[in-house]
Design a protein around this motif. Structure first.
Motif, PDB file in Angstrom:
ATOM      1  N   MET A 174       2.814   6.657  -0.588  1.00 13.53           N
ATOM      2  CA  MET A 174       4.218   6.259  -0.410  1.00 13.53           C
ATOM      3  C   MET A 174       4.659   5.238  -1.449  1.00 13.53           C
ATOM      4  O   MET A 174       5.746   5.327  -2.007  1.00 13.53           O
ATOM      5  N   VAL A 175       3.820   4.255  -1.665  1.00 22.01           N
ATOM      6  CA  VAL A 175       4.242   3.101  -2.465  1.00 22.01           C
ATOM      7  C   VAL A 175       4.227   3.404  -3.953  1.00 22.01           C
ATOM      8  O   VAL A 175       5.091   2.945  -4.700  1.00 22.01           O
ATOM      9  N   GLN A 176       3.262   4.198  -4.404  1.00 21.28           N
ATOM     10  CA  GLN A 176       3.132   4.301  -5.859  1.00 21.28           C
ATOM     11  C   GLN A 176       4.323   5.012  -6.502  1.00 21.28           C
ATOM     12  O   GLN A 176       4.571   4.833  -7.692  1.00 21.28           O
ATOM     13  N   LYS A 177       5.053   5.734  -5.698  1.00 21.97           N
ATOM     14  CA  LYS A 177       6.239   6.396  -6.244  1.00 21.97           C
ATOM     15  C   LYS A 177       7.352   5.425  -6.598  1.00 21.97           C
ATOM     16  O   LYS A 177       7.990   5.538  -7.625  1.00 21.97           O
ATOM     17  N   ASP A 178       7.618   4.487  -5.708  1.00 20.24           N
ATOM     18  CA  ASP A 178       8.821   3.674  -5.935  1.00 20.24           C
ATOM     19  C   ASP A 178       8.582   2.189  -5.748  1.00 20.24           C
ATOM     20  O   ASP A 178       9.479   1.454  -5.359  1.00 20.24           O
ATOM     21  N   GLN A 179       7.375   1.728  -6.043  1.00 16.59           N
ATOM     22  CA  GLN A 179       7.105   0.305  -5.827  1.00 16.59           C
ATOM     23  C   GLN A 179       7.972  -0.593  -6.696  1.00 16.59           C
ATOM     24  O   GLN A 179       8.257  -1.721  -6.318  1.00 16.59           O
ATOM     25  N   GLN A 180       8.424  -0.069  -7.825  1.00 17.30           N
ATOM     26  CA  GLN A 180       9.188  -0.939  -8.719  1.00 17.30           C
ATOM     27  C   GLN A 180      10.585  -1.252  -8.202  1.00 17.30           C
ATOM     28  O   GLN A 180      11.291  -2.082  -8.736  1.00 17.30           O
ATOM     29  N   THR A 181      10.960  -0.554  -7.123  1.00 17.65           N
ATOM     30  CA  THR A 181      12.247  -0.821  -6.486  1.00 17.65           C
ATOM     31  C   THR A 181      12.263  -2.146  -5.723  1.00 17.65           C
ATOM     32  O   THR A 181      13.329  -2.663  -5.415  1.00 17.65           O
ATOM     33  N   TYR A 182      11.084  -2.656  -5.379  1.00 16.37           N
ATOM     34  CA  TYR A 182      11.042  -3.783  -4.439  1.00 16.37           C
ATOM     35  C   TYR A 182      10.640  -5.095  -5.098  1.00 16.37           C
ATOM     36  O   TYR A 182       9.968  -5.111  -6.121  1.00 16.37           O
ATOM     37  N   ASP A 183      11.033  -6.180  -4.428  1.00 14.13           N
ATOM     38  CA  ASP A 183      10.673  -7.521  -4.893  1.00 14.13           C
ATOM     39  C   ASP A 183       9.484  -8.084  -4.135  1.00 14.13           C
ATOM     40  O   ASP A 183       8.972  -9.152  -4.485  1.00 14.13           O
ATOM     41  N   GLY A 184       9.087  -7.397  -3.092  1.00 14.19           N
ATOM     42  CA  GLY A 184       7.950  -7.873  -2.307  1.00 14.19           C
ATOM     43  C   GLY A 184       7.598  -6.831  -1.268  1.00 14.19           C
ATOM     44  O   GLY A 184       8.475  -6.128  -0.760  1.00 14.19           O
ATOM     45  N   ILE A 185       6.321  -6.705  -0.952  1.00 16.37           N
ATOM     46  CA  ILE A 185       5.862  -5.677  -0.018  1.00 16.37           C
ATOM     47  C   ILE A 185       4.948  -6.313   1.014  1.00 16.37           C
ATOM     48  O   ILE A 185       4.070  -7.114   0.677  1.00 16.37           O
ATOM     49  N   LEU A 186       5.158  -5.925   2.285  1.00 17.37           N
ATOM     50  CA  LEU A 186       4.319  -6.427   3.381  1.00 17.37           C
ATOM     51  C   LEU A 186       3.607  -5.247   4.045  1.00 17.37           C
ATOM     52  O   LEU A 186       4.247  -4.253   4.407  1.00 17.37           O
ATOM     53  N   ILE A 187       2.295  -5.370   4.208  1.00 19.24           N
ATOM     54  CA  ILE A 187       1.541  -4.350   4.962  1.00 19.24           C
ATOM     55  C   ILE A 187       1.414  -4.855   6.386  1.00 19.24           C
ATOM     56  O   ILE A 187       0.733  -5.869   6.636  1.00 19.24           O
ATOM     57  N   ALA A 188       2.048  -4.157   7.317  1.00 22.17           N
ATOM     58  CA  ALA A 188       2.192  -4.668   8.670  1.00 22.17           C
ATOM     59  C   ALA A 188       1.131  -4.126   9.627  1.00 22.17           C
ATOM     60  O   ALA A 188       1.426  -3.650  10.720  1.00 22.17           O
TER      61      ALA A 188
END
Lengths: 234, 234, 234, 234, 234, 234
Positions: free
Chosen positions: A60-74
């Motif tokens: 999921m993340v590797q496609k569009d990680q550059q869209t975000y300023d921070g990521i949380l694994i919940a």
């Protein structure tokens, strides 16, 4: 405006909704997206579950990680955390590590409450890997499975208090709710136990926002250096 | 509105002003008061200095601690921290412990840069006491005294970069500026070193605000239990 | 003739007299002076108390430390120890560290008996800071406050034996009386418990005398390097 | 009058005489006997040597240990120490453990200087077994064999200073001379290195006397419990 | 064909025969010789016993060690192990260290069952020396002496199960039978306890054979470097 | 006859063939199958790679794991190991943990040689997680990528010797080749370095066979308890 991504790494719609609700409750004016994989285990209770879920969340993340300023694994086991720290250009934080970092500021020894007994050595292993064993008094299970907690948190409350009391008696200063399904119990437990209780989802998103706002980011100089051969098409 | 207190535990007016400027820069809309004792050492470079400064800051705080929602001790040795955690009803955080908690989320191993060589074993001792020695790669001095850094930070920049480079070569993933006098060097150093650099004053106040906003507080169940005989008139 | 200074860092006249009596009992032919501050807490049961007491004892010592050949801090938390080690030209020893050094020679694992439960995590923190946690089996409280012990040590004896027995059952090899107020109980407790019991005041003064007589002194090369800016007028 | 026994566990007459001279120099009015086995290695430089020497010293001691009030094993590897602690009714101390206990009171980190490189990992193993690795900065060899040092200590002095200087540069606060053959170098080395230097024979006998005079003895409750089947005729 | 030597370091003929039987049972086609000293303790239950037994086994081995391709010390305290590693040109393994190495592959935390309570701190000390304390959950005694176990293992079985159950309840994942006299109980105990049980003699000989077959040998570069002065005539 | 499965978790055909050749070389009469996933990274050099590879190997194994008596994961990072230990009814071993277990029997301190610098903190993290940091002297990279080593091992030999020599100089007693691509270098390196060199593939398969032959299996009582909700269809 900063955009934060929260990943519930299991496929449970209810748990995703609950995480979403908690997060928008504490950060109403922030642009947060809460997502989940559509395939994989409905709750994560083993290393086997973690491996499958981590694969899905990386996909999921590797496609569009550059869209975000921070990521949380919940998910409290921080599945896939090291891999995401390697591949993302923004900060990535797990709710377990965020909870530990906060707990260090509130008391000398924290305890972690897990759902099942199975998770007790898993959390101890995680704490060893993080080099924080000196700050952990104990890890203790309430012996209820994750989905059971999620479905009816209220009725399980007495069990949490009972286990919490035994932790306090054994030297716990700070109690960490060691599963995303336990979100929302903080205030009631603090009223009964008189020690700070850390809600991992709330603390995780607040800590992420603080890191992002402070202009800090994952170091790529050591453990999280980028994959030498780059990304694999998933 | 939440009220935060920042204590510069030395008597330097310049350093207090500089801390004030940095904090209002990063938290413009928050009610923060920055204070200093009027007697005691002008900079803190020994346990002797810490003891005197801690006494003075306790004297300042015990009168009106109930006025605040959170307190930050803005000296990297966290002098007087345990005592304030005992006596204050609000969260109290030291900039060293706050920096460590943030660093844990950014890399496996942090380094601390101190002013004088004298502070190197002092920081190592602090890290041992906090049980975080596994996460610290090394502590290294730039060999300049605190006031010299404070008076002319710019001209000392090359020295910081040189020491920072040697740290990166030895496995540092995250660099912590281990003195409040070093505030303001983060961005320039990150540009040169390509690892995250933690400004202890900025990170300290952000971490404190996060803890306060999250409704967390010091545990009074263990190490920081209130003094059994209460406060002594100072 | 060598001159030794013993500092009771609390203001209790009774405890000072009792320490004096014990010391002259075991070292009748030595020139020992036992002093106390005239202001500060009457007993030390918190980090808050330690900070105030440490300030007062530093004030006392820095005036005339050069008069002495050795200094003992007679409170089991070793308050102000690091600062005195920095500023004194003669050896300075705390009764806690002296007791630990002796205990290491008598068994693999020692236990510390404290007055109040509050002191249990405080002693654990001290042992962590000293890097001796592997040699400590447990720390346990008798749940009596320091002054109550001081005032009527005899009637509290049964409580000491009861706690001592529980320690032995849990693997204690050497029992350290973790408070200067407990001085004088060694022989009676050894008769009941059949393990060595360390009186911290007796062991502290003997260890200090041994260090002084052997021509050893505090290292000023590392942690206890002298304060770079010298002494502050107190 | 208290009777102390000092065992040089190697068969070297010269080293025994030298130990005797040092001890009567520092404790002129004490009844001390210095003995050595008549068979076994002439110097102890391996675990193999330790095993043979330990057997011989146990044979010597088990006949008449009840004659003494305290026993010192004067070889820095503490060979046979645990066995003697089990079988003797009086305190038994090794010069290595005594040196470590004293060093703890003088600085945060000690170093040990050994004769041969072979002894470096042996000392590290001993320090691990004693649980004191956090207090040891490093172990370093001067690369001279034990008998060579014993025969002409003076001419080897420059080598000691050179190694000592490298230790200080690497953070040593207290230097322990890690071989009984190095006795007598303390003062000269302190003059050059400006850190405390521990002579293991002097410190060992002083520490033993202090323990004996304080009425302390080996705990028989744990590691050193008496051999369940008693003594074997040797 | 490879020749292996197994040394029972006590003088018990029965235990030697039992070890021989077990070993030929699991390695029928290998050339294994099982020997014992003719003088020394009949069972090893103290450091004192270890010292005497180690001396005897070194005496036996140093004459003809070059005849063998691998040597196993079949007493769980690994007496004389370091010395034999130094002097033998072939691999030498102790059954304790072999059991620990196998246990690491089967679970995170092992437990050791000892014969007498006396052995509990002895095993803990060994595990500390080997640096494996993080992988050991606990050491627990069945409170029967070694010869009693050897003489009638069957009737003691219930006691083993009872202690084993308490270990499992306290987090044991792998149970190590911590005495050569306990050989042969593995299968029955596994049936009751449902965790892997390590027979130290079986595991020891298998591990030794594996090391020998793989062409691995003791490192002579560090701790086990050969004695500088060579062998002493015994 | 026992059936063993060896999984090369990367997709490289060459490396799989090389592993196959090495294994049939050392275990000619054993039924061993060597497999690899058909999708995923061609070499594993990051946590990201590990996550993808682990997913693929779990998918392969969960279908037919009951066919085998033992499984070896032939990548030095032990990817997917914990998950396979949970779900397999037979023993599952990683070549890293097997190499560590063997190394413990040969010297006090091992070193690990990795391909890229990126892997150095990864291996240190693994060793921390396994609780074996006290037995590791250092981890060092030869700075060549895995496929480059695999393709032309011979020409890289000088680089291995150079790094190996620096490890020996820094106290290495046992050298572990920390990548499956390095298989086959053992003998040549031992000839140059004079310390034991562990080939992880050879040692891994031998250790697995030993565990299987000894009738030992993974404990399902703690960390590796089976996934509570069973297997997920992959």
């Amino acid at each position: 405006m900063k955009k934060l991504l929260v990943i519930n790494p299991n496929t449970s719609e209810d748990m995703t909704a609950s995480i979403h609700e908690v997060i928008t409750g504490v950060l109403p004016h922030v642009d947060v997206r809460v997502v989940r994989p559509t395939t994989g285990p409905e709750s994560l209770e083993s290393f086997y579950d973690y491996q499958i879920a981590a694969y899905e969340l990386i996909k999921m993340v590797q496609k569009d990680q550059q869209t975000y300023d921070g990521i949380l694994i919940a998910c409290f086991g921080d599945p896939g955390l090291y891999a995401l720290k390697e591949i993302c250009s923004c900060p990535v934080i797990g709710i377990a590590e965020a909870s530990f970092s906060a707990a260090l500021l509130l008391g000398k020894k924290f305890v972690v409450i897990t759902a099942l007994q199975k998770a007790v050595p898993m959390m101890e292993d995680l704490i060893d890997q993080y080099g924080l064993e000196k700050r952990c008094a104990t890890v203790r299970a309430i012996n209820l499975d994750v989905l059971a907690i999620e479905q009816d948190r209220g009725s399980k409350y007495a069990r949490f208090i009972e286990v919490g009391r035994s932790c306090v008696a054994d030297g716990a200063e700070v109690l960490i709710l060691g599963c995303a399904s336990m979100t929302g119990l903080k205030e009631k437990m603090e009223d009964s136990l008189h020690i700070p209780v850390i809600d991992p989802v709330v603390t995780g998103i607040k800590m992420l926002k603080m890191i992002v706002d402070t202009g800090l980011n994952t170091s790529k100089a050591g453990l999280y250096q980028e994959p030498p051969k780059g990304l694999f098409p998933l």
